[in-house]
Design a protein around this motif. Structure first.
Motif, PDB file in Angstrom:
ATOM      1  N   ALA A  17      35.438  40.835  39.560  1.00 55.10           N
ATOM      2  CA  ALA A  17      36.032  39.669  40.231  1.00 55.10           C
ATOM      3  C   ALA A  17      36.965  38.946  39.255  1.00 55.10           C
ATOM      4  O   ALA A  17      36.679  38.883  38.064  1.00 55.10           O
ATOM      5  N   MET A  67      37.480  36.193  37.753  1.00 57.62           N
ATOM      6  CA  MET A  67      36.777  34.919  37.534  1.00 57.62           C
ATOM      7  C   MET A  67      37.616  33.989  36.665  1.00 57.62           C
ATOM      8  O   MET A  67      38.027  34.339  35.559  1.00 57.62           O
ATOM      9  N   ASP A  71      36.784  33.150  32.359  1.00 55.80           N
ATOM     10  CA  ASP A  71      35.554  33.951  32.443  1.00 55.80           C
ATOM     11  C   ASP A  71      35.841  35.450  32.577  1.00 55.80           C
ATOM     12  O   ASP A  71      35.018  36.281  32.193  1.00 55.80           O
ATOM     13  N   ILE A 119      43.652  31.383  42.160  1.00 54.74           N
ATOM     14  CA  ILE A 119      43.025  30.494  43.148  1.00 54.74           C
ATOM     15  C   ILE A 119      44.167  29.837  43.910  1.00 54.74           C
ATOM     16  O   ILE A 119      44.891  28.992  43.385  1.00 54.74           O
ATOM     17  N   GLN A 122      41.001  37.550  49.190  1.00 54.17           N
ATOM     18  CA  GLN A 122      39.549  37.365  49.355  1.00 54.17           C
ATOM     19  C   GLN A 122      39.292  36.320  50.446  1.00 54.17           C
ATOM     20  O   GLN A 122      39.848  35.223  50.410  1.00 54.17           O
ATOM     21  N   GLN A 139      33.933  38.267  51.187  1.00 54.70           N
ATOM     22  CA  GLN A 139      32.999  37.696  50.207  1.00 54.70           C
ATOM     23  C   GLN A 139      31.858  36.972  50.907  1.00 54.70           C
ATOM     24  O   GLN A 139      32.060  35.970  51.575  1.00 54.70           O
ATOM     25  N   GLU A 195      26.237  35.122  49.232  1.00 55.02           N
ATOM     26  CA  GLU A 195      25.381  35.447  48.086  1.00 55.02           C
ATOM     27  C   GLU A 195      26.142  35.345  46.773  1.00 55.02           C
ATOM     28  O   GLU A 195      25.547  35.310  45.688  1.00 55.02           O
ATOM     29  N   GLY A 219      26.651  39.603  46.039  1.00 54.11           N
ATOM     30  CA  GLY A 219      25.296  40.141  46.001  1.00 54.11           C
ATOM     31  C   GLY A 219      25.210  41.600  45.585  1.00 54.11           C
ATOM     32  O   GLY A 219      24.136  42.195  45.675  1.00 54.11           O
ATOM     33  N   ILE A 220      26.304  42.175  45.123  1.00 54.02           N
ATOM     34  CA  ILE A 220      26.291  43.598  44.747  1.00 54.02           C
ATOM     35  C   ILE A 220      26.212  43.699  43.218  1.00 54.02           C
ATOM     36  O   ILE A 220      27.071  43.172  42.514  1.00 54.02           O
ATOM     37  N   TRP A 232      33.602  44.401  44.674  1.00 61.09           N
ATOM     38  CA  TRP A 232      34.249  43.396  43.785  1.00 61.09           C
ATOM     39  C   TRP A 232      33.084  42.567  43.276  1.00 61.09           C
ATOM     40  O   TRP A 232      32.374  41.942  44.064  1.00 61.09           O
ATOM     41  N   TYR A 239      25.266  30.904  28.394  1.00 61.33           N
ATOM     42  CA  TYR A 239      25.574  31.142  29.822  1.00 61.33           C
ATOM     43  C   TYR A 239      25.031  32.508  30.234  1.00 61.33           C
ATOM     44  O   TYR A 239      24.313  32.644  31.226  1.00 61.33           O
ATOM     45  N   TRP A 285      28.075  29.283  36.942  1.00 58.12           N
ATOM     46  CA  TRP A 285      28.369  29.975  38.204  1.00 58.12           C
ATOM     47  C   TRP A 285      27.719  31.357  38.189  1.00 58.12           C
ATOM     48  O   TRP A 285      27.964  32.155  37.286  1.00 58.12           O
ATOM     49  N   GLY A 297      25.581  34.322  41.164  1.00 56.76           N
ATOM     50  CA  GLY A 297      25.145  34.532  42.538  1.00 56.76           C
ATOM     51  C   GLY A 297      23.717  35.047  42.630  1.00 56.76           C
ATOM     52  O   GLY A 297      23.014  35.205  41.627  1.00 56.76           O
ATOM     53  N   ALA A 330      22.709  37.871  43.139  1.00 56.02           N
ATOM     54  CA  ALA A 330      22.516  39.146  42.445  1.00 56.02           C
ATOM     55  C   ALA A 330      21.986  38.944  41.031  1.00 56.02           C
ATOM     56  O   ALA A 330      21.668  39.924  40.347  1.00 56.02           O
TER      57      ALA A 330
HETATM   58  C1  LIG Z   1      31.636  32.859  36.908  1.00 52.79           C
HETATM   59  C2  LIG Z   1      32.378  33.114  38.195  1.00 52.79           C
HETATM   60  C3  LIG Z   1      33.675  32.642  38.335  1.00 52.79           C
HETATM   61  C4  LIG Z   1      34.387  32.923  39.501  1.00 52.79           C
HETATM   62  N1  LIG Z   1      35.683  32.500  39.586  1.00 52.79           N
HETATM   63  C5  LIG Z   1      36.431  32.916  40.639  1.00 52.79           C
HETATM   64  C6  LIG Z   1      37.840  32.657  40.679  1.00 52.79           C
HETATM   65  O1  LIG Z   1      38.403  32.031  39.808  1.00 52.79           O
HETATM   66  N2  LIG Z   1      38.534  33.134  41.741  1.00 52.79           N
HETATM   67  C7  LIG Z   1      37.931  33.865  42.729  1.00 52.79           C
HETATM   68  O2  LIG Z   1      38.605  34.331  43.625  1.00 52.79           O
HETATM   69  N3  LIG Z   1      36.613  34.072  42.745  1.00 52.79           N
HETATM   70  C8  LIG Z   1      35.861  33.639  41.713  1.00 52.79           C
HETATM   71  N4  LIG Z   1      34.520  33.912  41.707  1.00 52.79           N
HETATM   72  C9  LIG Z   1      33.919  34.607  42.867  1.00 52.79           C
HETATM   73  C10 LIG Z   1      34.151  36.089  42.749  1.00 52.79           C
HETATM   74  O3  LIG Z   1      35.501  36.371  43.049  1.00 52.79           O
HETATM   75  C11 LIG Z   1      33.293  36.980  43.649  1.00 52.79           C
HETATM   76  O4  LIG Z   1      33.521  36.733  44.987  1.00 52.79           O
HETATM   77  C12 LIG Z   1      31.816  36.917  43.399  1.00 52.79           C
HETATM   78  O5  LIG Z   1      31.493  36.874  42.039  1.00 52.79           O
HETATM   79  C13 LIG Z   1      31.144  38.139  44.055  1.00 52.79           C
HETATM   80  O6  LIG Z   1      29.764  37.991  44.159  1.00 52.79           O
HETATM   81  P1  LIG Z   1      28.732  38.349  42.973  1.00 52.79           P
HETATM   82  O7  LIG Z   1      28.836  37.204  42.025  1.00 52.79           O
HETATM   83  O8  LIG Z   1      27.436  38.408  43.699  1.00 52.79           O
HETATM   84  O9  LIG Z   1      29.148  39.648  42.378  1.00 52.79           O
HETATM   85  C14 LIG Z   1      33.778  33.642  40.559  1.00 52.79           C
HETATM   86  C15 LIG Z   1      32.474  34.099  40.405  1.00 52.79           C
HETATM   87  C16 LIG Z   1      31.764  33.855  39.243  1.00 52.79           C
HETATM   88  C17 LIG Z   1      30.365  34.397  39.109  1.00 52.79           C
END
Ligand SMILES: Cc1cc2nc3c(=O)[nH]c(=O)nc-3n(C[C@H](O)[C@H](O)[C@H](O)COP(=O)(O)O)c2cc1C
Length: 327
Positions: free
Chosen positions: A20, A22, A26, A75, A120, A141, A144, A175-176, A194, A211, A287, A289, A291
């Motif tokens: 993802a 992040m 991150d 974003i 997304q 997305q 979860e 959640g994957i 993703w 973290y 942050w 999920g 998972a």
């Molecule tokens: C630490 C963290 C930061 C994230 N930052 C973003 C981001 O900047 N932009 C975004 O589209 N999604 C962000 N996400 C959401 C992820 O794109 C993604 O949808 C999500 O991590 C998928 O689920 P999972 O955490 O269960 O793998 C973030 C997720 C995490 C855990």
């Protein structure tokens, strides 16, 4: 035998696994490059306090670390989105991911530069809007997910989005974190996964050791979907989007008292934003999920990609046949 989907061809990758994008640093160059080098698709989280100069540096560093394809995610409801995408396109990035807003204003510019656009989404309505906007791939997305997300779970969301946007390919998110999840997502009709939470607990992610340790220690029921961290930082999010994080003392203090927190933040935001690393896990958003239950240690991103591919291949090679009886 190897996992293979249409998206492997479209992205020119070996394995249908993306990290993802992040934000906040991150998912920096090191993570994106490691995922791409391992045969997945690395995505740099393009939205950070460092703006365009930071992103240029990350893109160039990723190129030094891998010759393979990688992308940049932004974003999209934030004012920086257009500039960050333009910078990524100027730097030759050919996969751009948009999250959290209508992608329509961005698609033509990306396509004119020869880039593919991923969007997304968290609802079928938003998936249809993204398809109408002309995006090349939709990421569905589920709630979860770690970080900012909506309210619909991955299991019902993914097949509904697959049906709504076909023949545009869908990626599953939320959640994957192991091969079983990947196999299930592919059975739901997704053509890639993703993944955020599993990759945040890798050596190449941009977060602190504290973290990572917190994510490893957490289980799904330790996570909360809340607005408190966005209220205190003043970061705007669209309606229906909240953040999933590991519950900590700050969340416990303010959940259910959001109006009071809005008042408190007027006087204390700067102080909160300046909190040192020793206060991070108690006060800031970790942050992650649901998972997190499946994340039991810190590994390298390459180890994660290779293990997930092996597990998913084993599950898909064995279980579907085991479940069937008769002619
Ligand atoms: C630490 C963290 C930061 C994230 N930052 C973003 C981001 O900047 N932009 C975004 O589209 N999604 C962000 N996400 C959401 C992820 O794109 C993604 O949808 C999500 O991590 C998928 O689920 P999972 O955490 O269960 O793998 C973030 C997720 C995490 C855990």
């Amino acid at each position: 035998m190897q996992l293979h989907t249409r998206l492997c061809d479209q992205f020119e990758i070996e394995h249908p696994i993306l990290n993802a994008p992040m934000g906040g640093g991150d998912a920096p160059a090191e993570l994106a490059a490691a995922v791409s080098e391992a045969g997945g698709l690395g995505l740099i989280g393009g939205t950070t306090g460092g703006g365009a100069p930071w992103l240029v540096e990350q893109i160039r560093r990723t190129r030094q670390l891998t010759d393979r394809p990688f992308g940049v995610g932004v974003i999209s409801h934030l004012p920086s989105a257009g500039e960050l995408m333009a910078v990524a396109l100027d730097e030759g990035v050919r996969i751009i991911a948009h999250s959290f807003a209508d992608p329509t204003p961005f698609v033509d510019t990306a396509h004119a530069a020869g880039a593919l656009v991923i969007c997304q989404v968290r609802t079928v309505t938003d998936a249809r809007r993204a398809a109408r906007a002309g995006v090349d791939v939709v990421t569905a997305q589920g709630t979860e997910a770690g970080g900012h997300t909506g309210l619909v779970s991955t299991f019902p969301l993914v097949p509904a989005v697959v049906d709504a946007v076909a023949p545009i390919p869908t990626i599953a998110a939320g959640g994957i974190a192991d091969g079983r999840g990947i196999a299930a997502a592919l059975m739901l009709g997704a053509e890639a996964v993703w993944i955020g939470t599993r990759f945040i607990a890798t050596t190449e992610s941009g977060v602190s050791d504290g973290y990572r340790a917190h994510v490893v220690a957490a289980t799904a029921d330790d996570t909360v979907l809340t607005d408190v961290f966005d209220i205190v930082t003043g970061m705007p999010w669209p309606d229906g989007v909240s953040g999933r994080a590991v519950a900590n003392p700050f969340a416990a203090r303010w959940r259910g008292r959001e109006d009071e927190l809005r008042e408190w933040a007027k006087d204390h935001r700067d102080e909160y934003l300046a909190l040192g690393p020793e206060r991070e896990v108690d006060e800031r958003a970790i942050w992650a999920g649901e998972a997190a239950s499946l994340v039991t240690g810190v590994e390298s991103a390459a180890e994660v990609v290779h293990r997930l591919v092996t597990e998913a291949t084993q599950v898909l090679g064995g279980r579907p046949g085991d479940l069937l009886r008769g002619p």
